[in-house]
Design a protein around this motif. Structure first.
Motif, PDB file in Angstrom:
ATOM      1  N   TRP A  76       0.800  -1.186   0.186  1.00  0.00           N
ATOM      2  CA  TRP A  76      -0.074   0.011   0.114  1.00  0.00           C
ATOM      3  C   TRP A  76       0.757   1.453  -0.130  1.00  0.00           C
ATOM      4  O   TRP A  76       0.389   2.281  -0.384  1.00  0.00           O
ATOM      5  CB  TRP A  76      -0.901   0.260   1.064  1.00  0.00           C
ATOM      6  CG  TRP A  76      -2.076  -0.903   1.136  1.00  0.00           C
ATOM      7  CD1 TRP A  76      -2.229  -2.010   0.348  1.00  0.00           C
ATOM      8  CD2 TRP A  76      -3.331  -0.888   1.892  1.00  0.00           C
ATOM      9  NE1 TRP A  76      -3.584  -2.579   0.397  1.00  0.00           N
ATOM     10  CE2 TRP A  76      -4.165  -1.905   1.492  1.00  0.00           C
ATOM     11  CE3 TRP A  76      -3.849  -0.183   3.088  1.00  0.00           C
ATOM     12  CZ2 TRP A  76      -5.305  -2.342   2.086  1.00  0.00           C
ATOM     13  CZ3 TRP A  76      -4.922  -0.481   3.510  1.00  0.00           C
ATOM     14  CH2 TRP A  76      -5.770  -1.475   3.006  1.00  0.00           C
ATOM     15  N   LEU A  89       1.054   6.374   1.363  1.00  0.00           N
ATOM     16  CA  LEU A  89      -0.400   5.631   1.841  1.00  0.00           C
ATOM     17  C   LEU A  89      -1.285   6.609   1.572  1.00  0.00           C
ATOM     18  O   LEU A  89      -2.463   6.178   1.124  1.00  0.00           O
ATOM     19  CB  LEU A  89      -0.105   5.542   3.344  1.00  0.00           C
ATOM     20  CG  LEU A  89       0.743   4.196   3.728  1.00  0.00           C
ATOM     21  CD1 LEU A  89       0.891   3.989   5.277  1.00  0.00           C
ATOM     22  CD2 LEU A  89      -0.267   3.038   3.430  1.00  0.00           C
ATOM     23  N   TYR A  92      -2.489   6.196  -2.036  1.00  0.00           N
ATOM     24  CA  TYR A  92      -2.954   4.852  -2.254  1.00  0.00           C
ATOM     25  C   TYR A  92      -4.621   4.941  -2.792  1.00  0.00           C
ATOM     26  O   TYR A  92      -5.136   5.526  -1.934  1.00  0.00           O
ATOM     27  CB  TYR A  92      -2.375   3.875  -1.413  1.00  0.00           C
ATOM     28  CG  TYR A  92      -2.633   2.387  -1.765  1.00  0.00           C
ATOM     29  CD1 TYR A  92      -2.020   1.836  -2.560  1.00  0.00           C
ATOM     30  CD2 TYR A  92      -3.955   1.742  -1.415  1.00  0.00           C
ATOM     31  CE1 TYR A  92      -2.039   0.485  -3.092  1.00  0.00           C
ATOM     32  CE2 TYR A  92      -4.178   0.343  -1.762  1.00  0.00           C
ATOM     33  CZ  TYR A  92      -3.285  -0.168  -2.504  1.00  0.00           C
ATOM     34  OH  TYR A  92      -3.429  -1.716  -3.049  1.00  0.00           O
ATOM     35  N   LYS A  96      -9.232   0.843  -3.071  1.00  0.00           N
ATOM     36  CA  LYS A  96      -8.576  -0.330  -2.882  1.00  0.00           C
ATOM     37  C   LYS A  96      -8.312  -0.603  -1.543  1.00  0.00           C
ATOM     38  O   LYS A  96      -8.362  -1.832  -0.870  1.00  0.00           O
ATOM     39  CB  LYS A  96      -7.138  -0.262  -3.525  1.00  0.00           C
ATOM     40  CG  LYS A  96      -7.172  -0.398  -5.208  1.00  0.00           C
ATOM     41  CD  LYS A  96      -5.812  -0.468  -5.616  1.00  0.00           C
ATOM     42  CE  LYS A  96      -6.036  -0.518  -7.064  1.00  0.00           C
ATOM     43  NZ  LYS A  96      -4.529  -0.519  -7.867  1.00  0.00           N
ATOM     44  N   MET A  97      -8.540   0.293  -0.676  1.00  0.00           N
ATOM     45  CA  MET A  97      -8.465   0.392   0.866  1.00  0.00           C
ATOM     46  C   MET A  97      -9.614  -0.182   1.505  1.00  0.00           C
ATOM     47  O   MET A  97      -9.862  -1.049   2.326  1.00  0.00           O
ATOM     48  CB  MET A  97      -7.745   1.398   1.411  1.00  0.00           C
ATOM     49  CG  MET A  97      -6.512   1.864   1.292  1.00  0.00           C
ATOM     50  SD  MET A  97      -6.289   3.345   2.394  1.00  0.00           S
ATOM     51  CE  MET A  97      -4.424   3.617   2.066  1.00  0.00           C
TER      52      MET A  97
END
Length: 454
Positions: A76, A89, A92, A96-97
């Motif tokens: 990540w 981070l 990112y 997707k998290m």
């Protein structure tokens, strides 16, 4: 086959058998239908590699086989400092998290520092610094649904550890490798062993370099106590072998273990596979001379994985001698010649490559050990064959002056051709390996004795 965009994964590797790791990972990725790809130059000796893999499924498939890697993570974020990591981070993609941060999920965060021990207080500070991430689930330290790791790299030198990490990573844990196989298949607890039984870790590495898979047929022409058959059978291949030593194949004679004079009635290759619940994959082992072909001329094996004798702990032998063969011919008899003669290393490799070229399927692999005298080593002494391409060449040190190299070759031509006798002349230097090995040992002992006298 169409694939989605490549995704970044962080591979955490074990710091042993360093030269064997990259060929293993490359072989297993190709076995899973992918290919090795990285967004940055791989630091061969580093425990952290960033790989580009099409899917999480392929990443899991890799970890179901590797014994060189400990774990893999969906990456990540990364950086050279904590600030760089946090910026990475924040960039990112949130979509997707989110699936792993839901309010009805559980999670925990694990801290891993390579080459440095962190205090509990330092670990807590690092976790608290991630409060900007939108974790909505509950913390569960015992059995969380999702595990996130902060990994810090403090370099390779234990005598010069920097205050701050050289690289930092954050990722979601995907799967662990198969490191537990090394202990569960250890030769220390194996039913039947010999003087040269292969270390369990190296056995599995050889099977992975050979891309052994379920329902393959794997052959070992110098089978000994069958250690290499076990690793291939563990991955679902059917296994068979040959060996010239009747007593070893049948488990007769003196035992190799301390405090045991003779081998027991059920010490044999089949018993070894039975010990691990793999007997159904055992085809058979034949008493045979590797210098004399016994198979019909067609492609029979998906892989040939072997450790030929070097003349150190096991003799290099083949049946008959030129003198005895001439006598038998003169008498016009076809009796079995039981007298053995020396089987030169150059002839062993000459025969091994010829048989691999003839009996391997297209794309099948030959994996074997080549002993070398280090002061004279060059790549030119690696045996070659027109039907086999060299895939990898990895060194394992045996002493200050000797090593052995794990050679992996792949059959890429189906127009079979034998190596001619004159083509083996390049490899005649292997024949004196035993003498050079022991000359080095003798010199070392003499030096130690001289030093002790000072």
């Amino acid at each position: 086959m169409a694939r989605g965009p490549l995704r970044s994964y962080l591979l955490l590797l074990a710091q042993e058998n360093l030269e064997f790791r990259l060929p293993e990972i490359k072989s297993l990725l190709s076995l899973c239908g992918g290919q090795f790809s990285s967004q940055q130059e791989i630091r061969i000796n580093s425990p952290f590699w960033i790989l580009n893999i099409p899917s999480e499924g392929m990443a899991r498939g890799l970890m179901k086989r590797t014994v060189c890697a400990k774990s893999i993570f969906e990456l990540w974020g990364q950086g050279k400092s904590a600030e760089e990591l946090y910026t990475s981070l924040k960039n990112y993609p949130m979509e997707k998290m989110v699936p792993f941060l839901q309010s009805d999920s559980t999670y925990k965060i694990h801290i891993h520092a390579f080459n440095k021990t962190l205090t509990q207080e330092e670990k807590i500070r690092r976790i608290d610094a991630l409060e900007f991430l939108p974790f909505e689930g509950k913390v569960n330290l015992k059995s969380p649904e999702h595990i996130f790791w902060i990994l810090e790299d403090y370099g390779m030198d234990p005598n010069s550890i920097p205050e701050e990490p050289l690289d930092l990573y954050f990722g979601r844990w995907i799967a662990d490798g198969q490191r537990e196989l090394i202990e569960s298949y250890s030769v220390k607890r194996r039913h039947f062993i010999g003087n040269t039984s292969m270390d369990a870790c190296l056995s599995f590495i050889m099977a992975n370099h050979g891309r052994v898979k379920a329902n393959d047929v794997v052959f070992d022409p110098f089978v000994g106590t069958g250690g290499l058959l076990i690793s291939s059978a563990r991955f679902g291949a059917y296994v068979c072998g040959t060996d010239i030593d009747y007593n070893t194949v049948h488990g007769l004679g003196k035992a190799s273990r301390k405090n045991q004079k003779w081998r027991g009635p059920d010490e044999n290759i089949r018993a070894n596979l039975r010990q691990y619940g793999l007997e159904k994959y055992y085809l058979d082992t034949l008493i045979s001379d590797a210098s004399k072909p016994i198979w019909r001329k067609e492609m029979l094996f998906d892989a040939i994985i072997t450790d030929p004798p070097y003349g150190i702990r096991e003799a290099t032998r083949r049946t008959g001698s030129q003198k005895e063969i001439l006598k038998a011919t003169e008498r016009g008899t076809e009796n079995h010649i039981s007298i053995s003669s020396n089987y030169h290393l150059s002839d062993i490799f000459f025969d091994l490559l010829n048989s691999a070229a003839e009996y391997l399927v297209m794309g099948g692999r030959l994996v074997y050990w080549l002993p070398v005298y280090k002061p004279e080593y060059t790549e030119e002494i690696i045996p070659r064959h027109p039907c086999l391409k060299l895939i990898s060449n990895c060194e394992q040190m045996l002493s200050s002056h000797a090593s052995r190299r794990l050679i992996t070759m792949e059959k890429d031509k189906d127009q079979y051709s034998h190596l001619l006798d004159y083509q083996s002349l390049l490899y005649k230097g292997h024949n004196s390996f035993r003498e050079k090995y022991f000359s080095g040992v003798t010199k070392r002992i003499a030096k130690e004795e001289k030093d002790n006298q000072k």
